[in-house]
Scaffold this motif. Sequence first.
Motif, PDB file in Angstrom:
ATOM      1  N   UNK A  84       0.823  -1.205   0.000  1.00  0.00           N
ATOM      2  CA  UNK A  84       0.000   0.000   0.000  1.00  0.00           C
ATOM      3  C   UNK A  84       0.860   1.259   0.000  1.00  0.00           C
ATOM      4  N   UNK A  85       1.895   1.266   0.821  1.00  0.00           N
ATOM      5  CA  UNK A  85       2.762   2.442   0.890  1.00  0.00           C
ATOM      6  C   UNK A  85       3.469   2.688  -0.440  1.00  0.00           C
ATOM      7  N   UNK A  86       3.879   1.613  -1.115  1.00  0.00           N
ATOM      8  CA  UNK A  86       4.527   1.767  -2.420  1.00  0.00           C
ATOM      9  C   UNK A  86       3.543   2.296  -3.461  1.00  0.00           C
ATOM     10  N   UNK A  87       2.298   1.804  -3.416  1.00  0.00           N
ATOM     11  CA  UNK A  87       1.276   2.299  -4.338  1.00  0.00           C
ATOM     12  C   UNK A  87       0.994   3.786  -4.120  1.00  0.00           C
ATOM     13  N   UNK A  88       0.839   4.176  -2.849  1.00  0.00           N
ATOM     14  CA  UNK A  88       0.519   5.573  -2.549  1.00  0.00           C
ATOM     15  C   UNK A  88       1.697   6.503  -2.812  1.00  0.00           C
ATOM     16  N   UNK A  89       2.896   5.971  -2.693  1.00  0.00           N
ATOM     17  CA  UNK A  89       4.068   6.794  -3.001  1.00  0.00           C
ATOM     18  C   UNK A  89       4.083   7.147  -4.484  1.00  0.00           C
ATOM     19  N   UNK A  90       3.680   6.193  -5.332  1.00  0.00           N
ATOM     20  CA  UNK A  90       3.680   6.439  -6.777  1.00  0.00           C
ATOM     21  C   UNK A  90       2.404   7.133  -7.234  1.00  0.00           C
ATOM     22  N   UNK A  91       1.257   6.730  -6.636  1.00  0.00           N
ATOM     23  CA  UNK A  91      -0.045   7.306  -7.038  1.00  0.00           C
ATOM     24  C   UNK A  91      -0.785   7.730  -5.770  1.00  0.00           C
ATOM     25  N   UNK A  92      -0.511   8.916  -5.233  1.00  0.00           N
ATOM     26  CA  UNK A  92      -1.064   9.319  -3.926  1.00  0.00           C
ATOM     27  C   UNK A  92      -2.592   9.320  -3.832  1.00  0.00           C
ATOM     28  N   UNK A  93      -3.291   9.471  -4.958  1.00  0.00           N
ATOM     29  CA  UNK A  93      -4.753   9.531  -4.909  1.00  0.00           C
ATOM     30  C   UNK A  93      -5.412   8.181  -5.183  1.00  0.00           C
ATOM     31  N   UNK A  94      -4.634   7.114  -5.295  1.00  0.00           N
ATOM     32  CA  UNK A  94      -5.187   5.806  -5.637  1.00  0.00           C
ATOM     33  C   UNK A  94      -6.094   5.280  -4.523  1.00  0.00           C
ATOM     34  N   UNK A  95      -7.344   4.869  -4.822  1.00  0.00           N
ATOM     35  CA  UNK A  95      -8.202   4.255  -3.800  1.00  0.00           C
ATOM     36  C   UNK A  95      -7.694   2.846  -3.467  1.00  0.00           C
ATOM     37  N   UNK A  96      -7.610   2.530  -2.182  1.00  0.00           N
ATOM     38  CA  UNK A  96      -7.106   1.225  -1.738  1.00  0.00           C
ATOM     39  C   UNK A  96      -8.086   0.617  -0.752  1.00  0.00           C
ATOM     40  N   UNK A 167      -6.235  15.105   6.396  1.00  0.00           N
ATOM     41  CA  UNK A 167      -5.092  14.208   6.570  1.00  0.00           C
ATOM     42  C   UNK A 167      -4.043  14.545   5.521  1.00  0.00           C
ATOM     43  N   UNK A 168      -2.768  14.380   5.892  1.00  0.00           N
ATOM     44  CA  UNK A 168      -1.663  14.748   5.008  1.00  0.00           C
ATOM     45  C   UNK A 168      -0.727  13.551   4.863  1.00  0.00           C
ATOM     46  N   UNK A 169      -0.346  13.254   3.612  1.00  0.00           N
ATOM     47  CA  UNK A 169       0.600  12.165   3.346  1.00  0.00           C
ATOM     48  C   UNK A 169       1.820  12.703   2.620  1.00  0.00           C
ATOM     49  N   UNK A 170       2.968  12.201   3.022  1.00  0.00           N
ATOM     50  CA  UNK A 170       4.219  12.513   2.321  1.00  0.00           C
ATOM     51  C   UNK A 170       4.839  11.186   1.889  1.00  0.00           C
TER      52      UNK A 170
END
Length: 270
Positions: A84-96, A167-170
């Motif tokens: 999940x973290x790898x997916x969000x790092x590449x595509x931050x808006x991806x629904x999971x 919420x904020x993601x980096x």
Amino acid sequence: MIKIFWVEDQSHWIDKFRPLLECSNFAPGAEGELPDDEHNRLEVFRFAEPALARIAQTDAGDAPHIAILDASLNGNDDGGFSVSKALLKKWPALPIVFLSEHSGTGIEQKAFEEGVTQDFIAKHQRNIEGVLLWRMKALLRQSLQPVANKKAQLVSGDLRIDLVSWEVWWQGNKLMNPANPARPLAPTPRKILRFLVEASPRPLTTMQMADLLEADIEKFSYASYRQHIKILRHSMAAAHGHEQEFMDQCRAGRYIATFGDEGAYCWKPL
């Protein structure tokens, strides 16, 4: 047709859900099945390692529409988290979606606390096929409406700010309070970060930031502004994974950078 990125380590669950996921029409308000030549495209992985390799090899413009992850993969309770973290790092808006046997446990709690999923569905429940479809359609309804989605999120490079939940993601990691990593980042630093991103590449002085925050200028001094910036930098450095590297980038005039001698800061993504 939608693209589904699916990680599941048990064959019987793959056999159970594959026909459903391939044939279902996920368009808003649609019912029934897709024609044979328009089936959804599934990429299925049984282990975290090949899933991570696929993410690394995939072009950033070829994002899946949604990801379904098992939380625990082959005995590793963090397997789904790493994917999940790898997916969000590449595509931050991806629904999971996490589809798991560990609903109601500490694994589910951790998934929401770390911001690695939008939904967590128990496999062992009545009418699981219907539940999965309803919940996926709800997430896709938001993500497939680009105008509404753009208004709800602010994205700058590896930074993503949800303007609804705040919420904020980096780099796919949720920003937490550096003094207490079990608690989310406080509201004021998050608001400051939003205003810096929206103003980028222009800097914002103490008075400008106080005005945006609707704060009392007598109480919101440069010292308080600087303290919030310090908290932000440490929170992002922790999410970055290499704290010294992130802080060095800030000192070099990148990310959250100090501007001039006027008590101003600005957001400068790489």
